[in-house]
Design an enzyme around this catalytic site. Structure first.
Site, PDB file in Angstrom:
ATOM      1  N   TYR A 146     104.205  28.486  93.606  1.00 42.20           N
ATOM      2  CA  TYR A 146     104.938  28.467  94.887  1.00 42.20           C
ATOM      3  C   TYR A 146     106.022  27.385  94.864  1.00 42.20           C
ATOM      4  CZ  TYR A 146     105.551  28.282 100.006  1.00 42.20           C
ATOM      5  OH  TYR A 146     106.061  28.306 101.287  1.00 42.20           O
ATOM      6  N   PHE A 192      91.236  26.103 111.184  1.00 38.15           N
ATOM      7  CA  PHE A 192      90.585  25.316 112.240  1.00 38.15           C
ATOM      8  C   PHE A 192      90.357  26.156 113.502  1.00 38.15           C
ATOM      9  CE2 PHE A 192      91.865  20.697 110.867  1.00 38.15           C
ATOM     10  CZ  PHE A 192      90.964  20.780 109.816  1.00 38.15           C
ATOM     11  N   TYR A 205      88.900  19.187 104.010  1.00 35.09           N
ATOM     12  CA  TYR A 205      88.946  18.992 102.548  1.00 35.09           C
ATOM     13  C   TYR A 205      89.217  17.522 102.254  1.00 35.09           C
ATOM     14  CZ  TYR A 205      88.824  24.008 102.526  1.00 35.09           C
ATOM     15  OH  TYR A 205      88.429  25.312 102.726  1.00 35.09           O
ATOM     16  N   GLY A 208      89.739  13.771 104.852  1.00 33.79           N
ATOM     17  CA  GLY A 208      90.478  14.099 106.085  1.00 33.79           C
ATOM     18  C   GLY A 208      91.536  13.067 106.433  1.00 33.79           C
ATOM     19  N   THR A 211      97.621  13.278 105.456  1.00 38.64           N
ATOM     20  CA  THR A 211      98.390  13.536 106.682  1.00 38.64           C
ATOM     21  C   THR A 211      99.213  14.826 106.572  1.00 38.64           C
ATOM     22  OG1 THR A 211     100.377  12.327 106.001  1.00 38.64           O
ATOM     23  CG2 THR A 211      98.641  11.055 107.102  1.00 38.64           C
ATOM     24  N   ARG A 212      99.478  15.374 107.744  1.00 36.24           N
ATOM     25  CA  ARG A 212     100.378  16.522 107.873  1.00 36.24           C
ATOM     26  C   ARG A 212     101.239  16.299 109.116  1.00 36.24           C
ATOM     27  NH1 ARG A 212      98.565  17.029 103.585  1.00 36.24           N
ATOM     28  NH2 ARG A 212      97.565  18.808 102.598  1.00 36.24           N
TER      29      ARG A 212
HETATM   30  N1  LIG Z   1     104.623  28.692 107.811  1.00 33.03           N
HETATM   31  C1  LIG Z   1     104.916  27.538 107.240  1.00 33.03           C
HETATM   32  O1  LIG Z   1     104.340  26.506 107.592  1.00 33.03           O
HETATM   33  C2  LIG Z   1     105.965  27.471 106.148  1.00 33.03           C
HETATM   34  C3  LIG Z   1     106.230  26.232 105.574  1.00 33.03           C
HETATM   35  C4  LIG Z   1     107.199  26.159 104.575  1.00 33.03           C
HETATM   36  C5  LIG Z   1     107.906  27.288 104.192  1.00 33.03           C
HETATM   37  N2  LIG Z   1     107.623  28.484 104.774  1.00 33.03           N
HETATM   38  C6  LIG Z   1     108.377  29.645 104.308  1.00 33.03           C
HETATM   39  O2  LIG Z   1     108.771  30.444 105.407  1.00 33.03           O
HETATM   40  C7  LIG Z   1     108.714  31.834 105.065  1.00 33.03           C
HETATM   41  C8  LIG Z   1     107.853  32.593 106.047  1.00 33.03           C
HETATM   42  O3  LIG Z   1     106.531  32.053 106.006  1.00 33.03           O
HETATM   43  P1  LIG Z   1     105.375  32.578 106.950  1.00 33.03           P
HETATM   44  O4  LIG Z   1     104.491  31.432 107.236  1.00 33.03           O
HETATM   45  O5  LIG Z   1     105.966  33.345 108.088  1.00 33.03           O
HETATM   46  O6  LIG Z   1     104.606  33.539 105.958  1.00 33.03           O
HETATM   47  P2  LIG Z   1     104.138  35.068 106.141  1.00 33.03           P
HETATM   48  O7  LIG Z   1     103.295  35.375 104.974  1.00 33.03           O
HETATM   49  O8  LIG Z   1     103.551  35.254 107.495  1.00 33.03           O
HETATM   50  O9  LIG Z   1     105.518  35.836 106.083  1.00 33.03           O
HETATM   51  C9  LIG Z   1     106.149  36.211 104.885  1.00 33.03           C
HETATM   52  C10 LIG Z   1     106.577  37.651 105.037  1.00 33.03           C
HETATM   53  O10 LIG Z   1     107.289  38.040 103.842  1.00 33.03           O
HETATM   54  C11 LIG Z   1     106.826  39.329 103.445  1.00 33.03           C
HETATM   55  N3  LIG Z   1     107.072  39.412 101.985  1.00 33.03           N
HETATM   56  C12 LIG Z   1     106.528  38.651 101.009  1.00 33.03           C
HETATM   57  N4  LIG Z   1     107.007  39.007  99.806  1.00 33.03           N
HETATM   58  C13 LIG Z   1     107.884  40.014 100.033  1.00 33.03           C
HETATM   59  C14 LIG Z   1     108.712  40.799  99.203  1.00 33.03           C
HETATM   60  N5  LIG Z   1     108.735  40.636  97.864  1.00 33.03           N
HETATM   61  N6  LIG Z   1     109.476  41.756  99.767  1.00 33.03           N
HETATM   62  C15 LIG Z   1     109.474  41.949 101.122  1.00 33.03           C
HETATM   63  N7  LIG Z   1     108.712  41.231 101.963  1.00 33.03           N
HETATM   64  C16 LIG Z   1     107.925  40.274 101.427  1.00 33.03           C
HETATM   65  C17 LIG Z   1     105.358  39.341 103.830  1.00 33.03           C
HETATM   66  O11 LIG Z   1     104.809  40.630 103.925  1.00 33.03           O
HETATM   67  C18 LIG Z   1     105.410  38.617 105.178  1.00 33.03           C
HETATM   68  O12 LIG Z   1     105.667  39.507 106.237  1.00 33.03           O
HETATM   69  C19 LIG Z   1     108.203  31.892 103.621  1.00 33.03           C
HETATM   70  O13 LIG Z   1     109.290  32.014 102.761  1.00 33.03           O
HETATM   71  C20 LIG Z   1     107.525  30.548 103.437  1.00 33.03           C
HETATM   72  O14 LIG Z   1     107.553  30.146 102.092  1.00 33.03           O
HETATM   73  C21 LIG Z   1     106.665  28.598 105.725  1.00 33.03           C
END
Ligand SMILES: NC(=O)c1ccc[n+]([C@@H]2O[C@H](COP(=O)([O-])OP(=O)(O)OC[C@H]3O[C@@H](n4cnc5c(N)ncnc54)[C@H](O)[C@@H]3O)[C@@H](O)[C@H]2O)c1
Length: 308
Positions: A146, A192, A205, A208, A211-212
């Site tokens: 990732y 949670f 994990y 605890g 931090t986040r």
């Molecule tokens: N949620 C967070 O805290 C967070 C933090 C950092 C980065 N992000 C980034 O934000 C974006 C959205 O995250 P999220 O939490 O909504 O995740 P999520 O898994 O809910 O959403 C990702 C979406 O992308 C779709 N997807 C994945 N691979 C695909 C592909 N090859 N083709 C088409 N669709 C595809 C999935 O089906 C899903 O609907 C991601 O890129 C993630 O890396 C999220």
């Protein structure tokens, strides 16, 4: 009327972004292969004439003929569960998927936003994390698929910007939470809440004390939009700088759910970051953006969803 393409539209953040753009009077095309997203996240838009959802895997070049003004590429599995389940697919989605989207941006003159992550900082040795920090990533560790996928995504985005003058921007998203997260997602908030609403012990994990910092989804979406409207090409941290320990978070969730079960302590997974907190000075200065929703307020909204 502007047209926006949202890749990953059926996901947690993507579906909230679609709602936001429709409220701003955009015509929105959503792409999703539903690997981690869910159609029901967008079912309330079934009758909306300004929205179209296409089932598509962005590792294949999209077949879109209409004029696109803005591309938001949020498509990527993002939870730790997926790091072991689909590591190759995560890497392919960033590498091939972002390349296809950059080609589309090049051909349509669209501005494109790549959803990167705080994971590009790895287990950071600098705190809080500023965009100029290059990070401390283990490329071959369990999270490497990732972290390195997103680092590649950033690199190819900058390469298209420098070589082909594509109008790009990069959002480094920090932990975000809110409704429409999958309960089985494996990230801390759904974990949670799923445990707390069924009055089980929360799984902590390690000790605890790691931090986040947690950003409510409406704040994050406003930040993505502000970044898209800006002229910035540099990576920009988007997150909430209020830092808390995992224990503090667990206690707050137990308090608002009335859960009294004692915490359950489990071994820390490898490469789990010990500290995460964004510096959002760049976003404040260049976008005039900062989060508005406080932790308890955001958690209470999220509880309504997990209680359904
Ligand atoms: N949620 C967070 O805290 C967070 C933090 C950092 C980065 N992000 C980034 O934000 C974006 C959205 O995250 P999220 O939490 O909504 O995740 P999520 O898994 O809910 O959403 C990702 C979406 O992308 C779709 N997807 C994945 N691979 C695909 C592909 N090859 N083709 C088409 N669709 C595809 C999935 O089906 C899903 O609907 C991601 O890129 C993630 O890396 C999220």
């Amino acid at each position: 009327m502007k047209t926006a393409l949202v890749c990953g539209a059926a996901g947690f953040i993507g579906s909230h972004l679609v709602d936001f753009l429709l409220q701003k009077n955009y015509h929105v095309i959503g792409l999703d292969n539903f690997v981690t997203g869910r159609k029901e996240n967008l079912s309330h838009l079934a009758e909306n004439k300004n929205f179209r959802l296409i089932e598509w895997d962005i590792t294949n070049a999209p077949n879109i003929s209409e004029k696109i003004d803005e591309i938001y590429n949020l498509a990527s599995p993002a939870s730790p569960v997926d790091f072991t389940k689909r590591p190759v697919f995560i890497l392919q989605t960033a590498a091939q998927g972002q390349t296809h989207m950059l080609e589309l941006a090049k051909n349509t003159n669209a501005r494109i936003l790549f959803a990167s992550t705080s994971e590009v900082y790895g287990d950071p040795l600098q705190h809080p994390q500023v965009e100029s920090y290059w990070g401390n990533v283990n490329p071959i560790g369990i999270r490497g698929c990732y972290d390195e996928a997103k680092r590649f995504g950033e690199a190819i985005t900058m390469a298209y910007h420098r070589l082909h003058k594509v109008n790009t921007c990069i959002a480094r998203i920090f932990n975000t939470y809110g409704s429409r997260m999958r309960p089985e997602d494996g990230r801390v908030i759904p974990n949670f809440f799923s445990q707390a609403v069924s009055k089980q012990s929360l799984s902590i994990y390690g000790d605890g004390k790691q931090t986040r910092s947690l950003c409510f989804v409406s704040d994050l979406v406003a930040g993505l939009y502000a970044l898209m409207q800006s002229t910035s090409h540099e990576p920009t941290n988007l997150g909430n700088p209020r830092e808390m320990t995992i224990l503090e978070l667990a206690d707050t969730i137990n308090k608002i759910t009335g859960n009294t079960a004692p915490h359950k302590f489990l071994p820390l997974p490898p490469d789990d970051p010990k500290q995460r907190c964004p510096s959002i000075d760049r976003a404040k200065t260049t976008l005039g953006w900062e989060p508005k929703v406080g932790l308890e307020e955001g958690l209470k909204h999220t509880l309504e969803y997990f209680n359904q």
